[in-house]
Design a protein around this motif. Structure first.
Motif, PDB file in Angstrom:
ATOM      1  N   LYS A  31       0.843  -1.202   0.000  1.00  0.00           N
ATOM      2  CA  LYS A  31       0.000   0.000   0.000  1.00  0.00           C
ATOM      3  C   LYS A  31       0.877   1.251   0.000  1.00  0.00           C
ATOM      4  O   LYS A  31       0.654   2.181  -0.783  1.00  0.00           O
ATOM      5  N   GLN A  35       1.355   4.103  -2.974  1.00  0.00           N
ATOM      6  CA  GLN A  35       1.236   5.553  -2.745  1.00  0.00           C
ATOM      7  C   GLN A  35       2.477   6.273  -3.246  1.00  0.00           C
ATOM      8  O   GLN A  35       2.385   7.334  -3.895  1.00  0.00           O
ATOM      9  N   GLU A  39       2.586   8.857  -6.554  1.00  0.00           N
ATOM     10  CA  GLU A  39       3.156  10.207  -6.481  1.00  0.00           C
ATOM     11  C   GLU A  39       4.191  10.415  -7.584  1.00  0.00           C
ATOM     12  O   GLU A  39       4.187  11.436  -8.262  1.00  0.00           O
ATOM     13  N   SER A  44      -3.227  11.332  -8.580  1.00  0.00           N
ATOM     14  CA  SER A  44      -3.739  11.635  -7.240  1.00  0.00           C
ATOM     15  C   SER A  44      -5.230  11.352  -7.188  1.00  0.00           C
ATOM     16  O   SER A  44      -5.846  10.974  -8.179  1.00  0.00           O
ATOM     17  N   ASP A  49      -5.915   6.149  -5.571  1.00  0.00           N
ATOM     18  CA  ASP A  49      -6.481   5.088  -4.728  1.00  0.00           C
ATOM     19  C   ASP A  49      -6.635   3.795  -5.524  1.00  0.00           C
ATOM     20  O   ASP A  49      -6.324   2.711  -5.029  1.00  0.00           O
ATOM     21  N   VAL A  52      -3.186   2.265  -6.064  1.00  0.00           N
ATOM     22  CA  VAL A  52      -2.699   1.598  -4.854  1.00  0.00           C
ATOM     23  C   VAL A  52      -3.328   0.208  -4.744  1.00  0.00           C
ATOM     24  O   VAL A  52      -2.640  -0.781  -4.467  1.00  0.00           O
TER      25      VAL A  52
END
Length: 107
Positions: A31, A35, A39, A44, A49, A52
């Motif tokens: 996870k 993230q 990035e 974003s 989400d 991820v």
């Protein structure tokens, strides 16, 4: 129950707990890795989400970390993100340590 049996049972219990902790730390690492990669990829919000979740799901393709590494490598190559294989693997190792620390502090 003999002392030997009790010791054996204790070792088995510790092994099971250690394996569970390793599994949970790997999932948390994935996870965190997702993230980090999101990035780097410049995504974003809801897209990050979803990314991820895709990184976490990629770990179920085969045993070990190579499936997760390949996903990140492929995505970085597609978006021309400059990260060497060594940098990705080092980040995976660092985030595993961070995930372990988080789990231990949660306990």
């Amino acid at each position: 129950m003999t002392t030997f049996d009790k010791r054996e049972e204790g070792f088995e219990r510790k092994f099971a707990l250690d394996e569970e902790m390793k599994f949970r730390a790997t999932a948390r690492r994935n996870k965190l890795l997702g993230q980090w990669a999101a990035e780097k990829l410049g995504i974003s919000g809801a897209e990050a989400d979803a990314y991820v979740k895709a990184v976490v799901a990629s770990d179920f393709e085969e045993a070990g970390d190579d499936d997760v590494f390949r996903k990140i490598r492929k995505d970085f190559d597609a978006k021309k993100v400059e990260q060497s294989d060594h940098q990705i693997r080092r980040t995976m190792d660092e985030l595993f340590g961070k995930a372990l620390q988080q789990l231990q502090s949660d306990a």
